[in-house]
Design a protein around this motif. Structure first.
Motif, PDB file in Angstrom:
ATOM      1  N   GLY A   1       0.846  -1.183   0.000  1.00  0.00           N
ATOM      2  CA  GLY A   1       0.000   0.000   0.000  1.00  0.00           C
ATOM      3  C   GLY A   1       0.883   1.235   0.000  1.00  0.00           C
ATOM      4  N   LEU A   2       0.636   2.121  -0.934  1.00  0.00           N
ATOM      5  CA  LEU A   2       1.345   3.399  -0.973  1.00  0.00           C
ATOM      6  C   LEU A   2       0.394   4.424  -0.376  1.00  0.00           C
ATOM      7  CD1 LEU A   2       2.808   3.213  -4.584  1.00  0.00           C
ATOM      8  CD2 LEU A   2       3.735   2.269  -2.464  1.00  0.00           C
ATOM      9  N   LEU A   3       0.760   4.955   0.773  1.00  0.00           N
ATOM     10  CA  LEU A   3      -0.116   5.861   1.509  1.00  0.00           C
ATOM     11  C   LEU A   3       0.411   7.278   1.370  1.00  0.00           C
ATOM     12  CD1 LEU A   3      -0.418   3.682   4.746  1.00  0.00           C
ATOM     13  CD2 LEU A   3      -1.881   3.628   2.702  1.00  0.00           C
ATOM     14  N   PHE A   4      -0.193   8.045   0.485  1.00  0.00           N
ATOM     15  CA  PHE A   4       0.192   9.436   0.302  1.00  0.00           C
ATOM     16  C   PHE A   4      -0.512  10.218   1.403  1.00  0.00           C
ATOM     17  CE2 PHE A   4       0.794   7.361  -3.727  1.00  0.00           C
ATOM     18  CZ  PHE A   4       2.044   7.835  -4.121  1.00  0.00           C
ATOM     19  N   PHE A   5       0.274  10.680   2.394  1.00  0.00           N
ATOM     20  CA  PHE A   5      -0.286  11.173   3.644  1.00  0.00           C
ATOM     21  C   PHE A   5       0.192  12.579   3.959  1.00  0.00           C
ATOM     22  CE2 PHE A   5       0.099  11.367   8.384  1.00  0.00           C
ATOM     23  CZ  PHE A   5      -1.249  11.423   8.657  1.00  0.00           C
ATOM     24  N   ASP A   6      -0.745  13.430   4.387  1.00  0.00           N
ATOM     25  CA  ASP A   6      -0.455  14.786   4.837  1.00  0.00           C
ATOM     26  C   ASP A   6      -0.932  14.893   6.277  1.00  0.00           C
ATOM     27  OD1 ASP A   6      -0.572  17.527   5.516  1.00  0.00           O
ATOM     28  OD2 ASP A   6      -1.058  18.114   3.464  1.00  0.00           O
ATOM     29  N   ARG A   7       0.004  14.891   7.213  1.00  0.00           N
ATOM     30  CA  ARG A   7      -0.347  14.928   8.646  1.00  0.00           C
ATOM     31  C   ARG A   7      -1.067  16.224   8.999  1.00  0.00           C
ATOM     32  NH1 ARG A   7       1.528  13.131  13.926  1.00  0.00           N
ATOM     33  NH2 ARG A   7      -0.070  13.960  15.291  1.00  0.00           N
ATOM     34  N   GLU A   8      -0.560  17.346   8.498  1.00  0.00           N
ATOM     35  CA  GLU A   8      -1.140  18.634   8.852  1.00  0.00           C
ATOM     36  C   GLU A   8      -2.598  18.742   8.411  1.00  0.00           C
ATOM     37  OE1 GLU A   8      -0.167  23.163   7.714  1.00  0.00           O
ATOM     38  OE2 GLU A   8       1.526  22.001   8.506  1.00  0.00           O
ATOM     39  N   ALA A   9      -2.901  18.271   7.213  1.00  0.00           N
ATOM     40  CA  ALA A   9      -4.272  18.329   6.692  1.00  0.00           C
ATOM     41  C   ALA A   9      -5.079  17.093   7.069  1.00  0.00           C
ATOM     42  CB  ALA A   9      -4.244  18.474   5.171  1.00  0.00           C
ATOM     43  N   SER A  10      -4.430  16.114   7.692  1.00  0.00           N
ATOM     44  CA  SER A  10      -5.076  14.853   8.050  1.00  0.00           C
ATOM     45  C   SER A  10      -5.761  14.237   6.830  1.00  0.00           C
ATOM     46  CB  SER A  10      -6.068  15.061   9.193  1.00  0.00           C
ATOM     47  OG  SER A  10      -6.452  13.816   9.723  1.00  0.00           O
ATOM     48  N   LEU A  11      -4.975  14.058   5.781  1.00  0.00           N
ATOM     49  CA  LEU A  11      -5.475  13.624   4.479  1.00  0.00           C
ATOM     50  C   LEU A  11      -4.615  12.472   3.959  1.00  0.00           C
ATOM     51  CD1 LEU A  11      -7.404  14.342   2.089  1.00  0.00           C
ATOM     52  CD2 LEU A  11      -5.630  15.920   1.310  1.00  0.00           C
ATOM     53  N   MET A  12      -5.269  11.445   3.388  1.00  0.00           N
ATOM     54  CA  MET A  12      -4.539  10.305   2.846  1.00  0.00           C
ATOM     55  C   MET A  12      -5.214   9.817   1.569  1.00  0.00           C
ATOM     56  SD  MET A  12      -3.549   6.676   4.660  1.00  0.00           S
ATOM     57  CE  MET A  12      -5.111   5.818   4.467  1.00  0.00           C
ATOM     58  N   GLU A  13      -4.391   9.483   0.571  1.00  0.00           N
ATOM     59  CA  GLU A  13      -4.867   8.819  -0.642  1.00  0.00           C
ATOM     60  C   GLU A  13      -4.101   7.504  -0.774  1.00  0.00           C
ATOM     61  OE1 GLU A  13      -4.677  11.405  -4.048  1.00  0.00           O
ATOM     62  OE2 GLU A  13      -6.149  12.779  -3.185  1.00  0.00           O
ATOM     63  N   PRO A  14      -4.794   6.358  -0.634  1.00  0.00           N
ATOM     64  CA  PRO A  14      -4.130   5.055  -0.678  1.00  0.00           C
ATOM     65  C   PRO A  14      -4.155   4.426  -2.081  1.00  0.00           C
ATOM     66  CG  PRO A  14      -6.309   4.851   0.330  1.00  0.00           C
ATOM     67  CD  PRO A  14      -6.142   6.284  -0.073  1.00  0.00           C
ATOM     68  N   LEU A  15      -3.008   3.928  -2.483  1.00  0.00           N
ATOM     69  CA  LEU A  15      -2.853   3.192  -3.740  1.00  0.00           C
ATOM     70  C   LEU A  15      -2.345   1.804  -3.373  1.00  0.00           C
ATOM     71  CD1 LEU A  15      -2.748   3.170  -6.884  1.00  0.00           C
ATOM     72  CD2 LEU A  15      -0.390   4.006  -6.680  1.00  0.00           C
TER      73      LEU A  15
END
Length: 186
Positions: free
Chosen positions: A103-117
């Motif tokens: 799983g490639l987890l494109f994650f932004d901690r500050e925005a609490s945002l994730m797009e999983p591939l």
């Protein structure tokens, strides 16, 4: 969570618990469902702890945190990272990490945002997921362990929000909402 909600249709308007055997977990997991407004159900599940969490040098990307579960390794990448290089390397990374899936987890901690591939080389698939329970668990466990403090984080994903609560060394708990399309209480 969705499978538990479907299996508990007869109790769709009541609080209930459903125990399921799922991939990536050595033992069955229990999903606790609570009725909410407008046919929405709140679901909570205690997820398994990762097998290990480490930083690994990955070809084409450099060092990245990797969270291992049975059958899948999750690589946590910056949300702003170029998506094409990791996507094309996903199958190679699965082999390198000795994982059935990555799983490639494109994650932004500050925005609490994730797009999983998610890539499953044996099936020849590379899919942008709407949400990822094991990926959300991976992020929570990684943050709790590396920051050595409990984490409670709602993570926005294309399919909605999953909240992860994790303490260092403890089992993460996921909470989210499920709704059955087409009406009914569920």
């Amino acid at each position: 969570m969705c499978a538990a909600a479907l299996l508990s249709e007869d109790a769709a308007c009541e609080d209930t618990a459903v125990t399921l055997t799922v991939s990536g977990a050595g033992d069955p997991v229990t999903v606790r469902l609570s009725a909410a407004a407008d046919g929405v159900r709140t679901a909570a599940v205690t997820m398994p702890r990762p097998l290990r969490i480490t930083d690994i040098e990955l070809p084409g990307t450099g060092r990245a945190p990797v969270v291992f579960f049975p059958g899948i390794a999750h690589v946590i990448l910056p949300f702003t990272a170029d998506r094409s290089a990791p996507a094309s390397a996903a199958a190679q990374w699965a082999s390198l990490l000795k994982a059935d899936a990555v799983g490639l987890l494109f994650f932004d901690r500050e925005a609490s945002l994730m797009e999983p591939l998610v890539c499953v080389p044996a099936a020849g698939t590379l899919v942008w997921e709407r949400s990822c329970a094991s990926g959300t668990t991976a992020v929570g466990a990684y943050l709790a362990d590396t920051e050595n403090t409990p984490v409670s984080l709602p993570i926005r994903q294309p399919g909605g929000i999953l909240t992860v609560d994790a303490a260092p060394g403890g089992p993460p708990v996921l909470t989210g909402s499920v709704r059955r399309r087409g009406g009914g209480c569920l």
